[in-house]
Design a protein around this motif. Structure first.
Motif, PDB file in Angstrom:
ATOM      1  N   GLN A   2       4.137  -1.723   8.208  1.00 48.86           N
ATOM      2  CA  GLN A   2       2.992  -1.032   7.608  1.00 48.86           C
ATOM      3  C   GLN A   2       3.265  -0.814   6.129  1.00 48.86           C
ATOM      4  O   GLN A   2       4.380  -0.456   5.751  1.00 48.86           O
ATOM      5  CB  GLN A   2       2.746   0.316   8.292  1.00 48.86           C
ATOM      6  CG  GLN A   2       2.233   0.202   9.719  1.00 48.86           C
ATOM      7  CD  GLN A   2       3.362  -0.091  10.714  1.00 48.86           C
ATOM      8  OE1 GLN A   2       4.414   0.533  10.653  1.00 48.86           O
ATOM      9  NE2 GLN A   2       3.124  -1.047  11.606  1.00 48.86           N
ATOM     10  N   GLN A   4       1.872   0.891   2.385  1.00 49.94           N
ATOM     11  CA  GLN A   4       1.048   1.919   1.750  1.00 49.94           C
ATOM     12  C   GLN A   4       1.196   1.802   0.244  1.00 49.94           C
ATOM     13  O   GLN A   4       2.252   2.109  -0.295  1.00 49.94           O
ATOM     14  CB  GLN A   4       1.475   3.308   2.221  1.00 49.94           C
ATOM     15  CG  GLN A   4       0.662   4.442   1.631  1.00 49.94           C
ATOM     16  CD  GLN A   4      -0.700   4.577   2.273  1.00 49.94           C
ATOM     17  OE1 GLN A   4      -0.880   4.277   3.447  1.00 49.94           O
ATOM     18  NE2 GLN A   4      -1.670   5.005   1.493  1.00 49.94           N
ATOM     19  N   SER A   6       0.112   2.712  -3.736  1.00 47.74           N
ATOM     20  CA  SER A   6      -0.356   3.849  -4.525  1.00 47.74           C
ATOM     21  C   SER A   6      -0.053   3.599  -5.993  1.00 47.74           C
ATOM     22  O   SER A   6       0.637   2.636  -6.338  1.00 47.74           O
ATOM     23  CB  SER A   6       0.320   5.133  -4.053  1.00 47.74           C
ATOM     24  OG  SER A   6       1.724   5.058  -4.246  1.00 47.74           O
ATOM     25  N   CYS A  21       4.571   0.499  -3.452  1.00 55.90           N
ATOM     26  CA  CYS A  21       4.189   0.122  -2.090  1.00 55.90           C
ATOM     27  C   CYS A  21       5.359   0.490  -1.184  1.00 55.90           C
ATOM     28  O   CYS A  21       6.452  -0.054  -1.340  1.00 55.90           O
ATOM     29  CB  CYS A  21       3.884  -1.368  -2.018  1.00 55.90           C
ATOM     30  SG  CYS A  21       3.522  -1.998  -0.373  1.00 55.90           S
ATOM     31  N   GLY A 116      -1.239  -3.943   2.607  1.00 53.61           N
ATOM     32  CA  GLY A 116      -1.536  -2.546   2.374  1.00 53.61           C
ATOM     33  C   GLY A 116      -3.026  -2.351   2.155  1.00 53.61           C
ATOM     34  O   GLY A 116      -3.796  -3.313   2.121  1.00 53.61           O
ATOM     35  N   GLN A 117      -3.432  -1.109   1.947  1.00 52.19           N
ATOM     36  CA  GLN A 117      -4.850  -0.778   1.894  1.00 52.19           C
ATOM     37  C   GLN A 117      -5.467  -0.988   0.514  1.00 52.19           C
ATOM     38  O   GLN A 117      -6.673  -0.963   0.393  1.00 52.19           O
ATOM     39  CB  GLN A 117      -5.071   0.686   2.316  1.00 52.19           C
ATOM     40  CG  GLN A 117      -4.893   1.699   1.208  1.00 52.19           C
ATOM     41  CD  GLN A 117      -3.450   1.898   0.781  1.00 52.19           C
ATOM     42  OE1 GLN A 117      -2.522   1.259   1.264  1.00 52.19           O
ATOM     43  NE2 GLN A 117      -3.248   2.824  -0.148  1.00 52.19           N
TER      44      GLN A 117
END
Length: 125
Positions: A2, A4, A6, A21, A116-117
């Protein structure tokens, strides 16, 4: 794994941003990592990538000399340092991972299995 991402934000042209990340779920050091970006109305494009070991990195011509990719395998973190930002760098930035990519594949969006998002980067003129 996973991911993430930012660190995005609004910055004036010529400024800098540092994207992060953070990976979880599997062994980060086994994965080649990449940054991609997608501007409105455009396809997602390669920005930079780094090998699982950190020994080799690759850049799109448009960011070479301005962006630097790095990783800290002890902290499961991927970094993109972006300097001398231009309005055309405005996009959503995504981190991505896959294990041990061939050199011919490392710049290819479809070769990355984990994403990631995304984090928005906006550069004003």
């Amino acid at each position: 794994v996973q991911l993430q991402a930012s660190g995005g934000g609004l910055v004036q042209a010529g400024g800098s941003l540092r994207l992060s990340c953070v990976a979880s779920g599997r062994t980060f050091r086994n994965y080649d990592m990449g940054w991609f970006r997608q501007a409105p109305g455009k396809e997602r494009e390669f920005v930079a990538a780094i090998r699982w070991s950190g020994g080799h990195s690759y850049y799109a011509e448009s960011v070479k000399g301005r962006f630097a990719i790095s990783r800290d395998n002890a902290k499961n973190t991927l970094i993109l340092q972006m300097n001398s930002l231009l309005p055309e760098d405005t996009a959503v930035y995504y981190c991505a991972a896959n294990s041990r990519l061939a050199l011919s594949a490392i710049r290819t969006t479809t070769m990355y299995n984990y994403w990631g998002q995304g984090t928005q980067v906006t550069v004003s003129s």
